[in-house]
Design a protein around this motif. Structure first.
Motif, PDB file in Angstrom:
ATOM      1  N   TYR A  88      25.647  31.102  39.279  1.00  0.00           N
ATOM      2  CA  TYR A  88      27.089  31.332  39.124  1.00  0.00           C
ATOM      3  C   TYR A  88      27.846  30.017  38.958  1.00  0.00           C
ATOM      4  CZ  TYR A  88      26.137  36.053  40.712  1.00  0.00           C
ATOM      5  OH  TYR A  88      25.645  37.326  40.822  1.00  0.00           O
ATOM      6  N   GLN A  89      28.735  29.977  37.965  1.00  0.00           N
ATOM      7  CA  GLN A  89      29.692  28.901  37.800  1.00  0.00           C
ATOM      8  C   GLN A  89      30.995  29.361  38.451  1.00  0.00           C
ATOM      9  OE1 GLN A  89      28.743  26.007  36.367  1.00  0.00           O
ATOM     10  NE2 GLN A  89      26.731  26.940  36.122  1.00  0.00           N
ATOM     11  N   VAL A  90      31.915  28.444  38.719  1.00  0.00           N
ATOM     12  CA  VAL A  90      33.192  28.793  39.338  1.00  0.00           C
ATOM     13  C   VAL A  90      34.331  28.179  38.547  1.00  0.00           C
ATOM     14  CG1 VAL A  90      34.643  28.532  41.406  1.00  0.00           C
ATOM     15  CG2 VAL A  90      32.191  28.956  41.661  1.00  0.00           C
ATOM     16  N   VAL A  91      35.403  28.960  38.359  1.00  0.00           N
ATOM     17  CA  VAL A  91      36.613  28.501  37.697  1.00  0.00           C
ATOM     18  C   VAL A  91      37.803  29.029  38.491  1.00  0.00           C
ATOM     19  CG1 VAL A  91      38.030  28.697  35.619  1.00  0.00           C
ATOM     20  CG2 VAL A  91      35.566  28.522  35.407  1.00  0.00           C
ATOM     21  N   GLY A  92      38.763  28.158  38.813  1.00  0.00           N
ATOM     22  CA  GLY A  92      39.988  28.576  39.490  1.00  0.00           C
ATOM     23  C   GLY A  92      41.147  28.567  38.513  1.00  0.00           C
ATOM     24  N   ILE A  93      42.032  29.570  38.617  1.00  0.00           N
ATOM     25  CA  ILE A  93      43.178  29.683  37.714  1.00  0.00           C
ATOM     26  C   ILE A  93      44.449  29.887  38.541  1.00  0.00           C
ATOM     27  CG2 ILE A  93      44.256  31.026  35.860  1.00  0.00           C
ATOM     28  CD1 ILE A  93      41.465  31.781  34.878  1.00  0.00           C
ATOM     29  N   SER A  94      45.486  29.114  38.205  1.00  0.00           N
ATOM     30  CA  SER A  94      46.786  29.279  38.860  1.00  0.00           C
ATOM     31  C   SER A  94      47.888  28.921  37.864  1.00  0.00           C
ATOM     32  CB  SER A  94      46.893  28.386  40.100  1.00  0.00           C
ATOM     33  OG  SER A  94      47.275  27.085  39.748  1.00  0.00           O
ATOM     34  N   PRO A  95      49.138  29.242  38.203  1.00  0.00           N
ATOM     35  CA  PRO A  95      50.250  28.860  37.334  1.00  0.00           C
ATOM     36  C   PRO A  95      50.715  27.416  37.540  1.00  0.00           C
ATOM     37  CG  PRO A  95      51.031  30.303  39.089  1.00  0.00           C
ATOM     38  CD  PRO A  95      49.546  30.182  39.254  1.00  0.00           C
ATOM     39  N   ASP A  96      49.993  26.647  38.339  1.00  0.00           N
ATOM     40  CA  ASP A  96      50.370  25.250  38.580  1.00  0.00           C
ATOM     41  C   ASP A  96      50.181  24.402  37.325  1.00  0.00           C
ATOM     42  OD1 ASP A  96      50.939  25.438  41.375  1.00  0.00           O
ATOM     43  OD2 ASP A  96      48.795  25.506  41.771  1.00  0.00           O
ATOM     44  N   PRO A  97      51.077  23.428  37.086  1.00  0.00           N
ATOM     45  CA  PRO A  97      50.919  22.529  35.941  1.00  0.00           C
ATOM     46  C   PRO A  97      49.684  21.635  36.085  1.00  0.00           C
ATOM     47  CG  PRO A  97      52.935  22.018  37.172  1.00  0.00           C
ATOM     48  CD  PRO A  97      52.291  23.180  37.844  1.00  0.00           C
ATOM     49  N   PHE A 144      45.243  25.914  34.110  1.00  0.00           N
ATOM     50  CA  PHE A 144      46.690  26.105  34.131  1.00  0.00           C
ATOM     51  C   PHE A 144      47.064  27.309  33.283  1.00  0.00           C
ATOM     52  CE2 PHE A 144      50.708  24.322  31.963  1.00  0.00           C
ATOM     53  CZ  PHE A 144      51.561  24.948  32.858  1.00  0.00           C
ATOM     54  N   ASP A 145      47.546  28.356  33.936  1.00  0.00           N
ATOM     55  CA  ASP A 145      47.978  29.595  33.271  1.00  0.00           C
ATOM     56  C   ASP A 145      49.511  29.645  33.339  1.00  0.00           C
ATOM     57  OD1 ASP A 145      47.960  32.126  32.105  1.00  0.00           O
ATOM     58  OD2 ASP A 145      47.363  33.151  33.948  1.00  0.00           O
ATOM     59  N   GLU A 146      50.142  28.828  32.510  1.00  0.00           N
ATOM     60  CA  GLU A 146      51.591  28.597  32.575  1.00  0.00           C
ATOM     61  C   GLU A 146      52.415  29.875  32.557  1.00  0.00           C
ATOM     62  OE1 GLU A 146      54.967  25.872  30.384  1.00  0.00           O
ATOM     63  OE2 GLU A 146      53.163  26.377  29.263  1.00  0.00           O
ATOM     64  N   ASP A 147      52.132  30.749  31.622  1.00  0.00           N
ATOM     65  CA  ASP A 147      52.944  31.962  31.481  1.00  0.00           C
ATOM     66  C   ASP A 147      52.300  33.163  32.163  1.00  0.00           C
ATOM     67  OD1 ASP A 147      50.833  32.410  29.779  1.00  0.00           O
ATOM     68  OD2 ASP A 147      52.051  32.653  27.971  1.00  0.00           O
ATOM     69  N   HIS A 148      51.279  32.912  32.961  1.00  0.00           N
ATOM     70  CA  HIS A 148      50.497  33.902  33.705  1.00  0.00           C
ATOM     71  C   HIS A 148      49.959  35.037  32.832  1.00  0.00           C
ATOM     72  CE1 HIS A 148      54.294  36.190  34.090  1.00  0.00           C
ATOM     73  NE2 HIS A 148      54.823  35.094  34.622  1.00  0.00           N
ATOM     74  N   ALA A 149      49.770  34.763  31.535  1.00  0.00           N
ATOM     75  CA  ALA A 149      49.235  35.781  30.619  1.00  0.00           C
ATOM     76  C   ALA A 149      47.799  36.147  30.977  1.00  0.00           C
ATOM     77  CB  ALA A 149      49.322  35.298  29.171  1.00  0.00           C
ATOM     78  N   VAL A 150      46.988  35.153  31.334  1.00  0.00           N
ATOM     79  CA  VAL A 150      45.599  35.439  31.703  1.00  0.00           C
ATOM     80  C   VAL A 150      45.566  36.210  33.018  1.00  0.00           C
ATOM     81  CG1 VAL A 150      43.355  34.432  32.297  1.00  0.00           C
ATOM     82  CG2 VAL A 150      44.685  33.493  30.393  1.00  0.00           C
ATOM     83  N   ARG A 191      59.951  41.223  51.736  1.00  0.00           N
ATOM     84  CA  ARG A 191      60.529  40.936  50.417  1.00  0.00           C
ATOM     85  C   ARG A 191      59.524  41.336  49.345  1.00  0.00           C
ATOM     86  NH1 ARG A 191      61.331  36.148  46.810  1.00  0.00           N
ATOM     87  NH2 ARG A 191      59.469  35.271  47.736  1.00  0.00           N
ATOM     88  N   THR A 192      59.987  42.013  48.306  1.00  0.00           N
ATOM     89  CA  THR A 192      59.133  42.408  47.185  1.00  0.00           C
ATOM     90  C   THR A 192      59.456  41.522  45.985  1.00  0.00           C
ATOM     91  OG1 THR A 192      59.068  44.678  47.987  1.00  0.00           O
ATOM     92  CG2 THR A 192      58.458  44.329  45.697  1.00  0.00           C
ATOM     93  N   TYR A 193      58.427  41.007  45.347  1.00  0.00           N
ATOM     94  CA  TYR A 193      58.617  40.141  44.172  1.00  0.00           C
ATOM     95  C   TYR A 193      57.363  40.187  43.320  1.00  0.00           C
ATOM     96  CZ  TYR A 193      55.776  36.932  46.941  1.00  0.00           C
ATOM     97  OH  TYR A 193      54.768  36.378  47.682  1.00  0.00           O
ATOM     98  N   ARG A 194      57.408  39.612  42.134  1.00  0.00           N
ATOM     99  CA  ARG A 194      56.253  39.550  41.243  1.00  0.00           C
ATOM    100  C   ARG A 194      55.633  38.158  41.369  1.00  0.00           C
ATOM    101  NH1 ARG A 194      55.098  43.312  38.114  1.00  0.00           N
ATOM    102  NH2 ARG A 194      54.267  42.138  36.378  1.00  0.00           N
ATOM    103  N   GLY A 195      54.334  38.128  41.436  1.00  0.00           N
ATOM    104  CA  GLY A 195      53.660  36.846  41.558  1.00  0.00           C
ATOM    105  C   GLY A 195      52.162  36.994  41.393  1.00  0.00           C
ATOM    106  N   LEU A 196      51.463  35.917  41.639  1.00  0.00           N
ATOM    107  CA  LEU A 196      50.018  35.908  41.484  1.00  0.00           C
ATOM    108  C   LEU A 196      49.361  36.577  42.691  1.00  0.00           C
ATOM    109  CD1 LEU A 196      47.966  33.642  39.553  1.00  0.00           C
ATOM    110  CD2 LEU A 196      47.102  34.099  41.821  1.00  0.00           C
ATOM    111  N   ILE A 197      48.472  37.504  42.422  1.00  0.00           N
ATOM    112  CA  ILE A 197      47.728  38.227  43.446  1.00  0.00           C
ATOM    113  C   ILE A 197      46.378  37.530  43.585  1.00  0.00           C
ATOM    114  CG2 ILE A 197      46.666  40.440  44.037  1.00  0.00           C
ATOM    115  CD1 ILE A 197      48.893  41.674  42.111  1.00  0.00           C
ATOM    116  N   ARG A 198      46.086  37.040  44.779  1.00  0.00           N
ATOM    117  CA  ARG A 198      44.825  36.339  45.005  1.00  0.00           C
ATOM    118  C   ARG A 198      43.675  37.305  44.677  1.00  0.00           C
ATOM    119  NH1 ARG A 198      44.356  31.788  47.899  1.00  0.00           N
ATOM    120  NH2 ARG A 198      46.290  32.195  49.016  1.00  0.00           N
TER     121      ARG A 198
END
Length: 157
Positions: A66-75, A94-100, A115-122
């Motif tokens: 297994y290889q590992v790749v981390g993705i976040s909206p961080d620059p 870097f997933d700037e527009d969170h499309a991936v 509080r309810t909001y939209r964001g990245l789900i771990r």
């Protein structure tokens, strides 16, 4: 939000900027198993624990194929600093527009302190060498997740 992925689905293709200044694509892992994990923000306590846990288990994950790749909206600059500070040895993307993240159903409604909001789900998606989803885990905990993933994938130490 997209429908959650399930084993057997074709993993959505991606090509994103990485912390090293290049680009990493799912196609780069053709014929390899890859753990694609989505995390909200580099250098936060939970995300740091999770990234370091992947780092500390990388040798056994790789020896199991297994290889590992981390993705976040961080620059990219923040990802590069996080990679250097924590001595991470796998790509952070870097997933700037969170499309991936949206394609992988890792972006959506969250609740925190009432509080309810939209964001990245771990989330963690394991993609097999043929580009199919082998496992899909959503709303995972930062602490203990890699150990659970190893158990689920039947990877010994």
């Amino acid at each position: 939000m997209s429908e959650r992925l399930v084993p057997g689905d074709t993993a959505p293709a991606f090509s994103l900027p990485n912390a090293g200044g290049g680009t990493t694509s799912l196609a780069d892992f053709k014929d390899q198993n890859v753990v694609v994990y989505f995390y909200p923000a580099a250098s936060t306590p939970g995300c740091t624990r999770q990234a370091c846990d992947f780092r500390d288990n990388l040798a056994s994950l790789k020896s199991a194929g297994y290889q590992v790749v981390g993705i976040s909206p961080d620059p990219v600059a923040k990802l590069a600093k996080f990679t250097a500070t924590e001595e991470l040895t796998f790509p952070l993307l870097f997933d700037e527009d969170h499309a991936v993240a949206e394609d992988y159903a890792a972006w959506g409604e969250k609740k925190n302190y009432g509080r309810t909001y939209r964001g990245l789900i771990r989330s963690t998606i394991v993609v097999d060498g043929g580009g199919k989803v082998a496992a899909a885990q959503y709303n995972v905990r930062a602490t203990g997740h890699v150990a659970k993933l190893r158990r689920d994938l039947t990877i010994d130490k």
